[in-house]
Design a protein around this motif. Structure first.
Motif, short mmCIF file in Angstrom:
data_model
loop_
_atom_site.label_atom_id
_atom_site.label_comp_id
_atom_site.label_asym_id
_atom_site.label_seq_id
_atom_site.Cartn_x
_atom_site.Cartn_y
_atom_site.Cartn_z
N PHE A 145 36.57 -14.10 4.88
CA PHE A 145 35.12 -14.16 5.01
C PHE A 145 34.51 -12.77 4.75
O PHE A 145 33.47 -12.66 4.11
CB PHE A 145 34.73 -14.66 6.41
N ASP A 146 35.17 -11.72 5.24
CA ASP A 146 34.70 -10.34 4.98
C ASP A 146 34.64 -10.05 3.49
O ASP A 146 33.67 -9.46 3.00
CB ASP A 146 35.61 -9.32 5.66
N ARG A 147 35.68 -10.46 2.75
CA ARG A 147 35.69 -10.23 1.30
C ARG A 147 34.55 -10.98 0.62
O ARG A 147 33.88 -10.43 -0.26
CB ARG A 147 37.03 -10.66 0.69
N LEU A 148 34.33 -12.23 1.01
CA LEU A 148 33.24 -13.01 0.42
C LEU A 148 31.90 -12.33 0.69
O LEU A 148 31.09 -12.14 -0.22
CB LEU A 148 33.22 -14.43 0.99
N TYR A 149 31.66 -11.96 1.93
CA TYR A 149 30.39 -11.34 2.32
C TYR A 149 30.19 -10.02 1.58
O TYR A 149 29.12 -9.76 1.03
CB TYR A 149 30.38 -11.12 3.84
N ALA A 194 23.46 -13.50 1.91
CA ALA A 194 24.91 -13.38 1.70
C ALA A 194 25.68 -14.08 2.81
O ALA A 194 26.71 -14.70 2.55
CB ALA A 194 25.31 -11.91 1.63
N LEU A 195 25.19 -14.00 4.04
CA LEU A 195 25.85 -14.67 5.15
C LEU A 195 25.83 -16.19 4.96
O LEU A 195 26.84 -16.86 5.16
CB LEU A 195 25.17 -14.28 6.47
N LEU A 196 24.70 -16.72 4.52
CA LEU A 196 24.61 -18.16 4.26
C LEU A 196 25.51 -18.58 3.10
O LEU A 196 26.21 -19.59 3.17
CB LEU A 196 23.17 -18.56 3.98
N GLN A 197 25.48 -17.80 2.02
CA GLN A 197 26.30 -18.13 0.85
C GLN A 197 27.79 -18.00 1.16
O GLN A 197 28.59 -18.82 0.72
CB GLN A 197 25.93 -17.21 -0.32
N ALA A 198 28.17 -16.97 1.91
CA ALA A 198 29.58 -16.78 2.25
C ALA A 198 30.07 -17.94 3.12
O ALA A 198 31.20 -18.40 2.96
CB ALA A 198 29.77 -15.45 2.97
N THR A 199 29.23 -18.42 4.02
CA THR A 199 29.61 -19.56 4.87
C THR A 199 29.84 -20.80 4.01
O THR A 199 30.84 -21.50 4.17
CB THR A 199 28.52 -19.82 5.93
N ALA A 200 28.94 -21.06 3.09
CA ALA A 200 29.09 -22.23 2.21
C ALA A 200 30.33 -22.10 1.33
O ALA A 200 31.10 -23.05 1.18
CB ALA A 200 27.84 -22.40 1.35
N GLN A 201 30.55 -20.91 0.76
CA GLN A 201 31.71 -20.72 -0.11
C GLN A 201 33.01 -20.77 0.68
O GLN A 201 34.03 -21.27 0.19
CB GLN A 201 31.59 -19.39 -0.86
N PHE A 202 32.99 -20.27 1.91
CA PHE A 202 34.17 -20.32 2.76
C PHE A 202 34.56 -21.77 3.04
O PHE A 202 35.73 -22.13 2.98
CB PHE A 202 33.90 -19.57 4.07
N PHE A 244 36.51 -21.04 -1.38
CA PHE A 244 36.48 -19.90 -2.29
C PHE A 244 37.03 -18.66 -1.61
O PHE A 244 36.97 -18.50 -0.40
CB PHE A 244 35.05 -19.61 -2.75
N ASP A 245 37.56 -17.76 -2.42
CA ASP A 245 38.01 -16.46 -1.95
C ASP A 245 37.59 -15.44 -2.99
O ASP A 245 37.52 -15.75 -4.17
CB ASP A 245 39.53 -16.44 -1.77
N ALA A 246 37.33 -14.23 -2.56
CA ALA A 246 36.79 -13.23 -3.47
C ALA A 246 37.80 -12.15 -3.81
O ALA A 246 37.46 -11.00 -3.94
CB ALA A 246 35.54 -12.58 -2.86
#
Length: 83
Positions: A22-26, A40-48, A52-54
């Motif tokens: 989650f840290d990497r996504l954010y 970014a917090l909302l998008q990272a939550t949805a992608q998580f 997805f991984d970054a």
């Protein structure tokens, strides 16, 4: 360069591995894409949730491909990235 940490973690982030993912996504959403921290917090939550991984991987360098043009002349591959 230090990695940005989110201000909070959603309830679906439970383990240390989940936190690092989650840290990497954010971090990538804020630093690379330029989203505001709230977006970014909302998008990272949805992608998580979608899995997805970054992790950034190095791209392999393509080999130069030599082609013959229609008239027999030498042509270099159009997607060659080397100079």
């Amino acid at each position: 360069m230090t990695q940005l940490k989110p201000p909070a973690y959603p309830p679906i982030v439970k383990t240390d591995d989940d936190r690092s993912r989650f840290d990497r996504l954010y971090h990538d959403l804020v630093q690379t894409i330029g989203l505001t921290p709230a977006d970014a917090l909302l998008q990272a939550t949805a992608q998580f949730q979608l899995g997805f991984d970054a992790q950034l991987f190095r791209r392999k360098r393509r080999k130069k491909v030599h082609l013959a043009g229609s008239g027999g002349e030498h042509v270099v591959s159009p997607d060659d990235v080397t100079n």
